[in-house]
Design a protein around this motif. Structure first.
Motif, PDB file in Angstrom:
ATOM      1  N   THR A 159     -56.588   2.677  74.493  1.00 34.82           N
ATOM      2  CA  THR A 159     -56.005   2.583  75.821  1.00 34.82           C
ATOM      3  C   THR A 159     -56.228   1.196  76.407  1.00 34.82           C
ATOM      4  O   THR A 159     -55.332   0.625  77.009  1.00 34.82           O
ATOM      5  CB  THR A 159     -56.620   3.651  76.749  1.00 34.82           C
ATOM      6  OG1 THR A 159     -56.442   4.922  76.133  1.00 34.82           O
ATOM      7  CG2 THR A 159     -55.962   3.649  78.108  1.00 34.82           C
ATOM      8  N   ALA A 160     -57.413   0.646  76.220  1.00 38.95           N
ATOM      9  CA  ALA A 160     -57.703  -0.677  76.761  1.00 38.95           C
ATOM     10  C   ALA A 160     -56.803  -1.728  76.130  1.00 38.95           C
ATOM     11  O   ALA A 160     -56.266  -2.593  76.819  1.00 38.95           O
ATOM     12  CB  ALA A 160     -59.174  -1.019  76.530  1.00 38.95           C
ATOM     13  N   SER A 161     -56.607  -1.663  74.826  1.00 41.11           N
ATOM     14  CA  SER A 161     -55.748  -2.656  74.181  1.00 41.11           C
ATOM     15  C   SER A 161     -54.293  -2.469  74.587  1.00 41.11           C
ATOM     16  O   SER A 161     -53.549  -3.432  74.723  1.00 41.11           O
ATOM     17  CB  SER A 161     -55.893  -2.575  72.660  1.00 41.11           C
ATOM     18  OG  SER A 161     -55.444  -1.325  72.191  1.00 41.11           O
ATOM     19  N   THR A 162     -53.874  -1.222  74.813  1.00 38.72           N
ATOM     20  CA  THR A 162     -52.508  -0.960  75.250  1.00 38.72           C
ATOM     21  C   THR A 162     -52.294  -1.482  76.669  1.00 38.72           C
ATOM     22  O   THR A 162     -51.246  -2.048  76.965  1.00 38.72           O
ATOM     23  CB  THR A 162     -52.206   0.551  75.202  1.00 38.72           C
ATOM     24  OG1 THR A 162     -52.458   1.008  73.883  1.00 38.72           O
ATOM     25  CG2 THR A 162     -50.772   0.834  75.585  1.00 38.72           C
ATOM     26  N   GLN A 163     -53.290  -1.311  77.544  1.00 38.97           N
ATOM     27  CA  GLN A 163     -53.150  -1.782  78.913  1.00 38.97           C
ATOM     28  C   GLN A 163     -53.076  -3.294  78.963  1.00 38.97           C
ATOM     29  O   GLN A 163     -52.297  -3.856  79.726  1.00 38.97           O
ATOM     30  CB  GLN A 163     -54.318  -1.285  79.765  1.00 38.97           C
ATOM     31  CG  GLN A 163     -54.255   0.191  80.067  1.00 38.97           C
ATOM     32  CD  GLN A 163     -55.475   0.687  80.815  1.00 38.97           C
ATOM     33  OE1 GLN A 163     -56.465  -0.014  80.945  1.00 38.97           O
ATOM     34  NE2 GLN A 163     -55.398   1.906  81.311  1.00 38.97           N
ATOM     35  N   VAL A 164     -53.874  -3.977  78.143  1.00 31.04           N
ATOM     36  CA  VAL A 164     -53.834  -5.432  78.131  1.00 31.04           C
ATOM     37  C   VAL A 164     -52.478  -5.907  77.625  1.00 31.04           C
ATOM     38  O   VAL A 164     -51.868  -6.812  78.193  1.00 31.04           O
ATOM     39  CB  VAL A 164     -54.984  -5.992  77.260  1.00 31.04           C
ATOM     40  CG1 VAL A 164     -54.817  -7.481  77.054  1.00 31.04           C
ATOM     41  CG2 VAL A 164     -56.325  -5.690  77.896  1.00 31.04           C
ATOM     42  N   ALA A 165     -51.978  -5.292  76.561  1.00 32.42           N
ATOM     43  CA  ALA A 165     -50.678  -5.674  76.025  1.00 32.42           C
ATOM     44  C   ALA A 165     -49.574  -5.362  77.028  1.00 32.42           C
ATOM     45  O   ALA A 165     -48.635  -6.137  77.193  1.00 32.42           O
ATOM     46  CB  ALA A 165     -50.408  -4.950  74.707  1.00 32.42           C
ATOM     47  N   GLY A 166     -49.659  -4.233  77.708  1.00 35.19           N
ATOM     48  CA  GLY A 166     -48.651  -3.865  78.704  1.00 35.19           C
ATOM     49  C   GLY A 166     -48.659  -4.804  79.893  1.00 35.19           C
ATOM     50  O   GLY A 166     -47.618  -5.143  80.437  1.00 35.19           O
ATOM     51  N   ALA A 167     -49.857  -5.242  80.295  1.00 36.05           N
ATOM     52  CA  ALA A 167     -49.946  -6.159  81.426  1.00 36.05           C
ATOM     53  C   ALA A 167     -49.359  -7.514  81.069  1.00 36.05           C
ATOM     54  O   ALA A 167     -48.722  -8.166  81.889  1.00 36.05           O
ATOM     55  CB  ALA A 167     -51.401  -6.305  81.862  1.00 36.05           C
ATOM     56  N   ALA A 168     -49.550  -7.955  79.834  1.00 38.32           N
ATOM     57  CA  ALA A 168     -49.006  -9.237  79.419  1.00 38.32           C
ATOM     58  C   ALA A 168     -47.487  -9.153  79.259  1.00 38.32           C
ATOM     59  O   ALA A 168     -46.786 -10.110  79.529  1.00 38.32           O
ATOM     60  CB  ALA A 168     -49.654  -9.676  78.115  1.00 38.32           C
ATOM     61  N   ASP A 169     -46.978  -8.030  78.794  1.00 33.16           N
ATOM     62  CA  ASP A 169     -45.545  -7.900  78.552  1.00 33.16           C
ATOM     63  C   ASP A 169     -44.762  -7.662  79.842  1.00 33.16           C
ATOM     64  O   ASP A 169     -43.824  -8.389  80.133  1.00 33.16           O
ATOM     65  CB  ASP A 169     -45.266  -6.749  77.583  1.00 33.16           C
ATOM     66  CG  ASP A 169     -45.783  -7.025  76.188  1.00 33.16           C
ATOM     67  OD1 ASP A 169     -45.998  -8.207  75.861  1.00 33.16           O
ATOM     68  OD2 ASP A 169     -45.980  -6.055  75.434  1.00 33.16           O
ATOM     69  N   GLY A 170     -45.117  -6.606  80.591  1.00 33.32           N
ATOM     70  CA  GLY A 170     -44.316  -6.235  81.738  1.00 33.32           C
ATOM     71  C   GLY A 170     -44.986  -6.495  83.063  1.00 33.32           C
ATOM     72  O   GLY A 170     -44.339  -6.478  84.091  1.00 33.32           O
TER      73      GLY A 170
END
Length: 105
Positions: free
Chosen positions: A22-33
């Motif tokens: 979840t933490a890695s997904t949130q970081v990737a999501g914050a950078a993308d969108g």
């Protein structure tokens, strides 16, 4: 009534092996969108919860023995809480926009 926590009802920090994903997904999501991506995913989540609650409600009304009334009521409450939270976020965003537009430059 079974009150044990299943992997889908446990808090994210308690779920085994899910916190790092979840933490890695949130970081990737914050950078993308960024904020818009997070808001869009939250709205999709609320929409899915409402659709699930509606389908469970329909199944209970059709007297499907596989769907329990308790499960349906919990789904309805989850959808209602999600909608209320979304409404509060929207109200805060509108208030922030109004405050910024009323600032003197």
């Amino acid at each position: 009534m079974d009150l044990r926590l299943s992997p889908t009802t446990m808090p994210v920090t308690v779920r085994p092996g899910l916190a790092s994903k979840t933490a890695s997904t949130q970081v990737a999501g914050a950078a993308d969108g960024g904020f818009s991506g997070a808001l869009k995913s939250a709205l999709n989540s609320v929409s899915q919860a409402q659709n699930q609650a509606s389908s469970l409600q329909r199944e209970v009304q059709m007297e499907n023995p596989k769907v329990s009334l308790e499960e349906t009521m919990v789904a309805i409450q989850k959808a209602q809480i999600g909608f209320q939270a979304t409404l509060h976020v929207r109200n805060r965003m509108v208030q922030a926009y109004t405050d910024i537009m009323n600032m003197q430059v």
